[in-house]
Design a protein around this motif. Structure first.
Motif, PDB file in Angstrom:
ATOM      1  N   PRO A 127      56.756  42.519 104.130  1.00 32.35           N
ATOM      2  CA  PRO A 127      56.692  41.098 103.157  1.00 32.35           C
ATOM      3  C   PRO A 127      55.559  41.266 102.328  1.00 32.35           C
ATOM      4  O   PRO A 127      54.532  41.709 102.629  1.00 32.35           O
ATOM      5  CB  PRO A 127      56.536  40.090 104.362  1.00 32.35           C
ATOM      6  N   PHE A 128      55.440  40.525 101.156  1.00 32.90           N
ATOM      7  CA  PHE A 128      54.313  40.239 100.161  1.00 32.90           C
ATOM      8  C   PHE A 128      53.609  39.188 100.861  1.00 32.90           C
ATOM      9  O   PHE A 128      54.256  38.001 100.766  1.00 32.90           O
ATOM     10  CB  PHE A 128      54.761  40.499  98.833  1.00 32.90           C
ATOM     11  N   VAL A 129      52.240  39.200 101.119  1.00 31.39           N
ATOM     12  CA  VAL A 129      51.466  38.202 101.487  1.00 31.39           C
ATOM     13  C   VAL A 129      50.670  37.884 100.281  1.00 31.39           C
ATOM     14  O   VAL A 129      49.780  38.606  99.789  1.00 31.39           O
ATOM     15  CB  VAL A 129      50.505  38.712 102.779  1.00 31.39           C
ATOM     16  N   ILE A 130      50.825  36.742 100.105  1.00 30.18           N
ATOM     17  CA  ILE A 130      49.917  36.082  98.914  1.00 30.18           C
ATOM     18  C   ILE A 130      48.959  35.198  99.401  1.00 30.18           C
ATOM     19  O   ILE A 130      49.340  34.314 100.188  1.00 30.18           O
ATOM     20  CB  ILE A 130      50.743  35.283  97.869  1.00 30.18           C
ATOM     21  N   TYR A 131      47.803  35.301  98.870  1.00 34.38           N
ATOM     22  CA  TYR A 131      46.605  34.767  99.358  1.00 34.38           C
ATOM     23  C   TYR A 131      46.077  33.552  98.247  1.00 34.38           C
ATOM     24  O   TYR A 131      46.296  33.672  97.290  1.00 34.38           O
ATOM     25  CB  TYR A 131      45.542  35.647  99.939  1.00 34.38           C
ATOM     26  N   THR A 132      45.398  32.681  98.766  1.00 31.20           N
ATOM     27  CA  THR A 132      44.782  31.723  97.785  1.00 31.20           C
ATOM     28  C   THR A 132      43.392  32.265  97.309  1.00 31.20           C
ATOM     29  O   THR A 132      42.772  33.381  97.997  1.00 31.20           O
ATOM     30  CB  THR A 132      44.315  30.426  98.610  1.00 31.20           C
ATOM     31  N   VAL A 133      43.121  31.804  96.205  1.00 28.61           N
ATOM     32  CA  VAL A 133      41.744  32.154  95.699  1.00 28.61           C
ATOM     33  C   VAL A 133      41.066  30.809  95.656  1.00 28.61           C
ATOM     34  O   VAL A 133      41.170  29.822  94.845  1.00 28.61           O
ATOM     35  CB  VAL A 133      41.748  32.789  94.277  1.00 28.61           C
ATOM     36  N   PRO A 134      40.222  30.499  96.418  1.00 26.08           N
ATOM     37  CA  PRO A 134      39.370  29.062  96.743  1.00 26.08           C
ATOM     38  C   PRO A 134      38.297  28.986  95.582  1.00 26.08           C
ATOM     39  O   PRO A 134      37.971  30.014  95.063  1.00 26.08           O
ATOM     40  CB  PRO A 134      38.913  29.215  98.119  1.00 26.08           C
ATOM     41  N   LYS A 135      38.287  27.713  95.242  1.00 28.98           N
ATOM     42  CA  LYS A 135      37.115  27.498  94.320  1.00 28.98           C
ATOM     43  C   LYS A 135      35.839  27.273  94.933  1.00 28.98           C
ATOM     44  O   LYS A 135      34.637  27.409  94.224  1.00 28.98           O
ATOM     45  CB  LYS A 135      37.463  26.223  93.757  1.00 28.98           C
ATOM     46  N   ASP A 136      35.871  27.007  96.425  1.00 29.30           N
ATOM     47  CA  ASP A 136      34.500  26.553  96.847  1.00 29.30           C
ATOM     48  C   ASP A 136      33.864  27.803  97.718  1.00 29.30           C
ATOM     49  O   ASP A 136      33.122  27.463  98.450  1.00 29.30           O
ATOM     50  CB  ASP A 136      34.871  25.365  97.788  1.00 29.30           C
ATOM     51  N   GLY A 137      34.346  28.981  97.701  1.00 29.36           N
ATOM     52  CA  GLY A 137      33.466  29.920  98.259  1.00 29.36           C
ATOM     53  C   GLY A 137      34.059  30.370  99.697  1.00 29.36           C
ATOM     54  O   GLY A 137      33.862  31.338 100.350  1.00 29.36           O
ATOM     55  N   LYS A 138      35.063  29.466 100.276  1.00 29.37           N
ATOM     56  CA  LYS A 138      35.773  29.750 101.463  1.00 29.37           C
ATOM     57  C   LYS A 138      36.476  30.944 101.582  1.00 29.37           C
ATOM     58  O   LYS A 138      36.818  31.542 100.360  1.00 29.37           O
ATOM     59  CB  LYS A 138      36.659  28.496 101.758  1.00 29.37           C
ATOM     60  N   ALA A 139      36.829  31.454 102.566  1.00 30.81           N
ATOM     61  CA  ALA A 139      37.566  32.523 102.615  1.00 30.81           C
ATOM     62  C   ALA A 139      39.182  32.394 102.379  1.00 30.81           C
ATOM     63  O   ALA A 139      39.585  31.317 102.365  1.00 30.81           O
ATOM     64  CB  ALA A 139      37.674  32.956 104.237  1.00 30.81           C
ATOM     65  N   PRO A 140      39.729  33.270 101.605  1.00 27.92           N
ATOM     66  CA  PRO A 140      41.046  33.208 101.227  1.00 27.92           C
ATOM     67  C   PRO A 140      42.100  32.956 102.387  1.00 27.92           C
ATOM     68  O   PRO A 140      41.691  33.494 103.489  1.00 27.92           O
ATOM     69  CB  PRO A 140      41.309  34.385 100.560  1.00 27.92           C
ATOM     70  N   GLU A 141      43.082  32.157 102.274  1.00 30.60           N
ATOM     71  CA  GLU A 141      44.002  31.832 103.154  1.00 30.60           C
ATOM     72  C   GLU A 141      45.267  32.466 102.869  1.00 30.60           C
ATOM     73  O   GLU A 141      45.755  32.569 101.652  1.00 30.60           O
ATOM     74  CB  GLU A 141      44.037  30.308 103.447  1.00 30.60           C
ATOM     75  N   VAL A 142      46.100  32.656 103.622  1.00 32.97           N
ATOM     76  CA  VAL A 142      47.758  32.946 103.200  1.00 32.97           C
ATOM     77  C   VAL A 142      48.432  31.595 102.681  1.00 32.97           C
ATOM     78  O   VAL A 142      48.310  30.621 103.071  1.00 32.97           O
ATOM     79  CB  VAL A 142      48.402  33.338 104.500  1.00 32.97           C
ATOM     80  N   TYR A 143      48.930  31.840 101.324  1.00 33.37           N
ATOM     81  CA  TYR A 143      49.553  30.997 100.667  1.00 33.37           C
ATOM     82  C   TYR A 143      50.985  30.822 100.810  1.00 33.37           C
ATOM     83  O   TYR A 143      51.553  30.050 100.844  1.00 33.37           O
ATOM     84  CB  TYR A 143      49.028  30.931  99.121  1.00 33.37           C
ATOM     85  N   ALA A 144      51.505  32.136 100.640  1.00 32.37           N
ATOM     86  CA  ALA A 144      52.966  32.474 100.869  1.00 32.37           C
ATOM     87  C   ALA A 144      53.285  33.649 101.347  1.00 32.37           C
ATOM     88  O   ALA A 144      52.504  34.570 101.088  1.00 32.37           O
ATOM     89  CB  ALA A 144      53.555  32.353  99.608  1.00 32.37           C
ATOM     90  N   SER A 145      54.478  34.028 101.881  1.00 32.24           N
ATOM     91  CA  SER A 145      55.014  35.402 102.183  1.00 32.24           C
ATOM     92  C   SER A 145      56.291  35.547 101.752  1.00 32.24           C
ATOM     93  O   SER A 145      57.024  34.702 102.138  1.00 32.24           O
ATOM     94  CB  SER A 145      54.523  35.571 103.917  1.00 32.24           C
ATOM     95  N   GLU A 146      56.504  36.443 101.116  1.00 33.75           N
ATOM     96  CA  GLU A 146      57.923  36.698 100.537  1.00 33.75           C
ATOM     97  C   GLU A 146      58.595  37.867 101.392  1.00 33.75           C
ATOM     98  O   GLU A 146      58.179  38.952 101.095  1.00 33.75           O
ATOM     99  CB  GLU A 146      57.797  37.057  99.016  1.00 33.75           C
TER     100      GLU A 146
END
Length: 146
Positions: A127-146
């Motif tokens: 699966p492709f794991v797509i992550y967030t690019v946060p604005k606030d310097g937080k760690a990226p999180e999983v946004y979607a998995s394809e």
């Protein structure tokens, strides 16, 4: 054909034709001048209703960094669409999800160059794991998995 059937038929056709008549989404894609898979990704986006302006650059790492994409989360090209950054070979349905949901993030990224992803050759093996690019310097999180 009665007027009511004619009207219903016309309404049905217009309902399904409206998305096809919508203006294409405007996007700018920055890529390494020698990268062919990025051109494949741009073609994939165009086939899916995007108007893509491709800009070759030798400063791709800097473009991604300025957009907030951590170096270890970068793909091989960086796209800007409707105020979001989309880094890497992100499937178009995930890009559309981002644009529909409008989350309070800088964008999304599919790190690396996964085989079988849009614009890439080969067979998808996981699966492709797509992550967030946060604005606030937080760690990226999983946004979607394809």
């Amino acid at each position: 054909m009665t007027p009511s059937i004619r009207f219903a038929s016309l309404a049905f056709l217009m309902a399904f034709a409206a998305p096809a008549l919508a203006d294409p989404l405007e996007a700018t894609l920055y890529k390494n001048p020698q990268c062919g898979c990025c051109e494949g990704y741009a073609a994939y986006l165009r086939e899916n209703g995007f108007n893509v302006d491709v800009k070759p650059t030798n400063d791709l790492l800097e473009v991604s960094r300025k957009a907030g994409v951590p170096e270890d989360m970068q793909g091989c090209h960086t796209m800007f669409v409707e105020g979001y950054v989309v880094d890497g070979h992100v499937p178009v349905n995930v890009v559309r999800k981002l644009l529909n949901e409008k989350p309070p993030i800088a964008g999304i990224t599919l790190p690396g160059m996964p085989m079988g992803s849009p614009g890439m050759t080969g067979t998808k093996t996981e699966p492709f794991v797509i992550y967030t690019v946060p604005k606030d310097g937080k760690a990226p999180e999983v946004y979607a998995s394809e």
